[in-house]
Enzyme design. Structure first.
Site, short mmCIF file in Angstrom:
data_model
loop_
_atom_site.label_atom_id
_atom_site.label_comp_id
_atom_site.label_asym_id
_atom_site.label_seq_id
_atom_site.Cartn_x
_atom_site.Cartn_y
_atom_site.Cartn_z
N ALA A 63 84.29 57.67 64.03
CA ALA A 63 85.62 57.11 64.31
C ALA A 63 86.01 57.41 65.75
CB ALA A 63 86.62 57.74 63.35
N GLY A 104 82.06 59.14 60.95
CA GLY A 104 82.16 57.79 60.41
C GLY A 104 80.91 56.96 60.68
N GLU A 107 78.70 57.94 57.99
CA GLU A 107 79.26 57.41 56.74
C GLU A 107 78.96 55.92 56.60
OE1 GLU A 107 83.13 59.20 57.70
OE2 GLU A 107 83.15 59.99 55.65
N GLU A 127 83.14 66.29 61.19
CA GLU A 127 84.60 66.20 61.08
C GLU A 127 85.27 67.56 60.98
OE1 GLU A 127 82.50 64.16 59.66
OE2 GLU A 127 83.28 62.12 59.54
C1 HSC Z 1 85.30 60.63 62.11
O1 HSC Z 1 84.30 59.98 62.29
C2 HSC Z 1 86.18 60.47 60.91
C3 HSC Z 1 85.51 59.73 59.81
O2 HSC Z 1 85.14 60.62 58.78
C4 HSC Z 1 86.23 58.61 59.15
C5 HSC Z 1 87.65 58.41 59.40
C6 HSC Z 1 88.25 57.44 58.43
C7 HSC Z 1 89.67 57.18 58.76
C8 HSC Z 1 90.40 56.54 57.61
C9 HSC Z 1 91.81 56.28 57.98
C10 HSC Z 1 92.58 55.65 56.84
N1 HSC Z 1 85.82 59.25 69.64
O3 HSC Z 1 80.47 64.37 74.37
P1 HSC Z 1 80.24 63.47 75.53
C11 HSC Z 1 83.92 60.47 74.26
S1 HSC Z 1 85.80 61.76 63.27
C12 HSC Z 1 86.35 59.07 70.86
O4 HSC Z 1 80.55 63.96 76.87
P2 HSC Z 1 77.41 63.63 75.07
C13 HSC Z 1 84.06 61.80 74.94
O5 HSC Z 1 85.40 62.24 74.89
C14 HSC Z 1 84.54 61.70 64.50
N2 HSC Z 1 85.74 59.48 71.99
O6 HSC Z 1 78.75 62.90 75.49
C15 HSC Z 1 83.59 61.47 76.34
O7 HSC Z 1 84.62 60.80 76.98
P3 HSC Z 1 84.82 60.93 78.56
C16 HSC Z 1 83.35 62.48 64.13
C17 HSC Z 1 84.56 60.08 71.87
O8 HSC Z 1 76.33 62.66 75.36
C18 HSC Z 1 82.47 60.46 76.09
O9 HSC Z 1 82.73 59.91 74.80
N3 HSC Z 1 82.41 62.48 65.20
C19 HSC Z 1 83.95 60.30 70.64
O10 HSC Z 1 77.36 65.01 75.61
C20 HSC Z 1 81.09 61.05 76.11
O11 HSC Z 1 81.06 62.15 75.21
C21 HSC Z 1 82.29 63.49 66.09
O12 HSC Z 1 82.95 64.49 65.98
C22 HSC Z 1 84.63 59.85 69.47
N4 HSC Z 1 84.12 60.00 68.22
O13 HSC Z 1 77.53 63.82 73.48
C23 HSC Z 1 81.30 63.30 67.20
N5 HSC Z 1 82.78 60.94 70.83
O14 HSC Z 1 83.60 60.34 79.18
C24 HSC Z 1 81.94 63.56 68.52
C25 HSC Z 1 82.65 61.09 72.15
O15 HSC Z 1 86.06 60.18 78.82
N6 HSC Z 1 81.07 63.32 69.64
N7 HSC Z 1 83.71 60.57 72.79
O16 HSC Z 1 84.96 62.41 78.82
C26 HSC Z 1 80.07 64.13 70.01
O17 HSC Z 1 79.73 65.07 69.34
C27 HSC Z 1 79.38 63.84 71.31
O18 HSC Z 1 80.23 63.03 72.08
C28 HSC Z 1 78.01 63.13 71.21
C29 HSC Z 1 77.54 62.73 72.63
C30 HSC Z 1 76.99 64.09 70.59
C31 HSC Z 1 78.09 61.89 70.38
#
Ligand code: HSC
Ligand code: NAD
Length: 700
Positions: A63, A104, A107, A127
């Site tokens: 997400a 997500g 998922e 998450e």
């Molecule tokens: C989720 O998925 C919730 C779900 O369960 C479902 C929700 C359902 C909702 C229902 C509602 C009714 N979003 O880390 P980096 C940005 S929660 C936005 O430096 P890397 C980051 O800020 C999500 N932005 O790269 C940065 O921005 P900047 C669960 C995101 O190569 C840029 O991307 N997922 C983002 O070192 C580069 O990132 C996670 O927790 C995101 N999801 O690592 C994964 N992810 O350039 C989070 C990244 O402006 N992400 N950004 O500074 C990571 O762990 C790492 O970014 C990676 C890449 C390993 C993917």
């Protein structure tokens, strides 16, 4: 259809590709595009199966975290609805995963009928690290696929699982060599041609049925995670959702998960953890050192001084595969330092966290010398000798004479002026502070201290180096204690005054521990050793301003030869071989006698007063640091505290926490404290300004 999702037809298989750089976050545009693509595929007679893939470096990181908490909330379709529809498809849907599929994103893959992954892929549900539970079916589908014990491990740890392990667990079906989309298209065709039945995770029951008769799994898991999860809501909520997967039909379990997700995403804890996520990425951004600033390659390193810090610093290089030369004054000191390094690695091996082979490789990367000449060709030197300016300048002068011109010379000093150290060299542009935290091989923080003449290239190289050796580098300016310790002093000082006014060490330790810090200030002092600070204070005695209040309690304890755990007693006492602090009546008597001698009538100190009196001055000092431009952003200070001092991540760091409390509240208390106790407690101008404007640090 939106640009965020494209579709190409490959011989009857619709290949649906997500395009939302940099991480293919599943924001509104992607969800809308995906819904349109899937609906079109469902009704198009020319499409017999679907493959979902991501463009660029990865499948999807989940997400779009920046959408959480937005008003108005992001529009439909929501991810769970989309995934439910996908899973229900009568046409086979195959996930072709590369890079990562997280949250997500994973998922989405769990809703597909088959999951194929390229080698090197990592999948997971992180998450929990954002203070939420997976909200798009992850807590319900994953246990049905891999069983409850494995699902508990994966979901509650939030770790990224490498492809081979993910396959072994059943998180993905197969790791495929070659192009993963080609493989997925071929797989889709097989499903169609052979009329294979579609496997829907939601319909599986055998794995969760195993856990239905053994509810004790959950109790045992809760006990096992208790220490690591202390204070956090999300890990407990994850366990409860997985329990629902076992005890409720799929649709009800999903409803439980959704209700939990919505509750947590609105919580302060999740806001704090999301703040920490973004702050951790912000720290790398330095306005006058743009991203494209050329960096110097760091292929070899040296560490001067192999004591407590130097040994740990050398291990960081070896762990990252960078050959490192350790320099000491004598062969004896070298042998001692290297023996401790070897012992540390051996302890990790004996815990099963490192193979003997990896230990040997790492030790093989560490060479030792007592000859400065051996440092001539290294790319970077980190100095970690005793904390004495004269000595540091002597060492830097020698390094400057012997090291190649391009080499960066860094100091691990925790209190000394980096500019003065730089003045001992002919290359002040290549001198920088790299302040590691103890134990240096474990703590993730590096305060990188820029001197007046440190060049952008040196800064960019050292910030990059922090990343390479697995640390979080935060750029700070030169001042006494830099960011972290300067704030720490402000809090410790008040804690000592509270002792004189009526509190005891164990009470203060308990309040701070209950707030979420790993330990209170006195247990921490006993662990680190009290003699070092005592020596520094004695050195400063002559220049200490006499009009400022000074507590002698710490000095008096050192005068008794009580230096903390290493002498079996400090602020607390310790049973032989134990690290558990025990309140010591001798210390209580000493404190009472100091209060008497000072003419202070001891009073009852409430826990609330302790919290305010310790934490608000800490925040106040942070405000001064921001005002003086010594930290770039409030979020940088938060990262210093989370990674250097174990400030609870679920509070987002001291500055974020202050915003949650409200700066007006903090300012009012600081003003009252200043009226009551004077000197040290004057509210910072920035705190006053923001409080009066009704703003927070987050508004800066
Ligand atoms: C989720 O998925 C919730 C779900 O369960 C479902 C929700 C359902 C909702 C229902 C509602 C009714 N979003 O880390 P980096 C940005 S929660 C936005 O430096 P890397 C980051 O800020 C999500 N932005 O790269 C940065 O921005 P900047 C669960 C995101 O190569 C840029 O991307 N997922 C983002 O070192 C580069 O990132 C996670 O927790 C995101 N999801 O690592 C994964 N992810 O350039 C989070 C990244 O402006 N992400 N950004 O500074 C990571 O762990 C790492 O970014 C990676 C890449 C390993 C993917
Ligand atoms: P330490 O006393 O454990 O180690 C210092 C080492 O430097 C000793 O092994 C000594 O033999 C060696 N040394 C002394 N003079 C030398 C010289 N001329 N050339 C080469 N080696 C020499 O000290 P430490 O705790 O590791 O601290 C080192 C530095 O790290 C200090 O600047 C300190 O302020 C800083 N620091 C310490 C901590 C901590 O918690 N200990 C945390 C952050 C920063």
């Amino acid at each position: 259809m939106s640009d965020a999702v494209t579709v190409s037809n490959r011989d009857g298989v619709a290949v649906v590709t997500l395009h939302n750089p940099p991480v293919n976050g599943l924001g509104f545009a992607v969800r809308t595009g995906l819904q349109a693509a899937l609906e079109a595929a469902a009704t198009d007679g020319a499409v017999r199966a679907v493959v979902i893939t991501g463009s660029g470096k990865m499948f999807s990181a989940g997400a779009d975290i920046s959408e959480f908490g937005k008003t108005p909330p992001p529009g439909t379709p929501h991810l769970p609805t989309l995934i439910d529809a996908l899973e229900a498809s009568q046409k086979p849907i195959i996930a072709a995963i590369h890079g990562v599929a997280l949250g997500g994103g994973f998922e989405l893959a769990l809703g597909c009928h088959v999951r194929l992954a390229a080698p090197g892929t990592r999948v997971g549900l992180p998450e929990v690290t954002l203070g939420i539970v997976p909200g798009a079916g992850g807590t319900q589908r994953l246990p049905r696929l891999i069983g409850v014990p494995a699902a508990l491990d994966v979901i509650v740890s939030g770790t990224m699982v490498p492809a081979a392990k993910a396959q072994a667990l059943g998180m993905i079906d197969e790791v495929v060599e070659g192009d993963v989309v080609d493989a997925a298209v071929a797989c889709a065709r097989r499903y169609v041609d052979e009329h294979r039945p579609l496997r829907r995770a939601s319909a599986l029951d055998d794995k969760v049925a195993e856990a239905r008769g053994t509810p004790e799994i959950f109790g045992e898991f809760r006990k096992k995670m208790a220490r690591r999860a202390r204070g956090f809501e999300a890990p407990h909520a994850c366990v409860a959702c997985i329990e629902a997967a076992v005890n409720q039909p799929f649709a009800e379990g999903l409803a439980t998960e959704r209700e939990t997700f919505l509750r947590l995403v609105a919580s302060d804890q999740s806001k704090a953890q999301r703040h920490a996520f973004f702050a951790e990425r912000q720290v790398a951004k330095i306005p006058d050192v743009p991203k494209d600033t050329p960096t110097l390659p760091i292929e070899t390193a040296a560490v001067v001084g192999c004591g407590t810090m130097g040994g740990g610093i050398a291990m960081n290089f070896a762990n990252a595969g960078i050959p490192v030369t350790v320099f000491e004054v004598s062969q004896e000191a070298l042998d001692k330092g290297l023996a401790i390094i070897t012992k540390n690695y051996a302890a990790t091996v004996s815990k099963g966290r490192l193979s003997q082979e990896a230990m040997d490789t790492r030790l093989g990367l560490i060479s030792a010398t007592v000859d400065y000449g051996d440092l001539a060709e290294v790319d970077v030197v980190i100095e970690a000798v005793f904390e004495e300016m004269g000595l540091k300048k002597e060492v830097f002068g020698k390094l400057d004479a012997v090291c190649k011109q391009e080499a960066i010379l860094a100091s691990n000093t925790s209190t000394l002026d980096v500019n003065e150290i730089a003045s001992a060299t002919g290359r002040p542009d290549k001198v920088i502070g790299t302040h590691f935290f103890s134990p240096a091989n474990v703590m993730k923080l590096m305060e990188n201290v820029r001197g007046a003449q440190t060049s952008p290239q040196t800064i960019a190289t050292i910030m990059q180096l922090s990343k390479t050796i697995g640390k979080v580098g935060v750029l700070v300016g030169v001042c006494d204690g830099f960011v972290g310790n300067r704030m720490l002093y402000a809090y410790r000082r008040q804690a000592d005054f509270l002792l004189e006014e009526g509190a005891f060490p164990q009470q203060i330790d308990k309040v701070i521990y209950d707030f979420g810090m790993p330990m209170g200030p006195y247990a921490m002092g006993d662990l680190a050793g009290l003699d070092v600070g005592w020596r520094i204070r004695k050195g400063q005695a002559a220049t200490r301003p006499s009009h400022l209040r000074y507590s002698t309690v710490a000095d008096r304890i050192c005068e008794l030869g009580r230096f903390g755990q290493k002498t079996g007693a400090g602020w607390h006492r310790y049973e032989p071989g134990s690290r558990t602090p025990i309140a010591d009546p001798e210390i209580e008597q000493l404190i009472v006698s100091i209060s008497e001698a000072q003419g202070i009538t001891r009073r009852e100190i409430t826990d609330q007063e302790i919290l305010e009196r310790c934490m608000y001055p800490l925040v106040n000092e942070g405000a001064k640091i921001l005002d003086e431009g010594l930290a770039q952003r409030p979020g940088d200070i938060d990262i210093v505290w989370i990674y250097g001092y174990g400030f609870p991540r679920y509070r987002g760091g001291p500055m974020f926490w202050a915003d949650l409390v409200g700066l007006k509240t903090i300012y009012d208390v600081m003003r009252r404290l200043h009226d009551e106790h004077g000197d040290w407690l004057e509210p910072a101008p920035l705190l006053k300004k923001l409080a009066e404007q009704g703003k927070g640090f987050g508004d800066l």
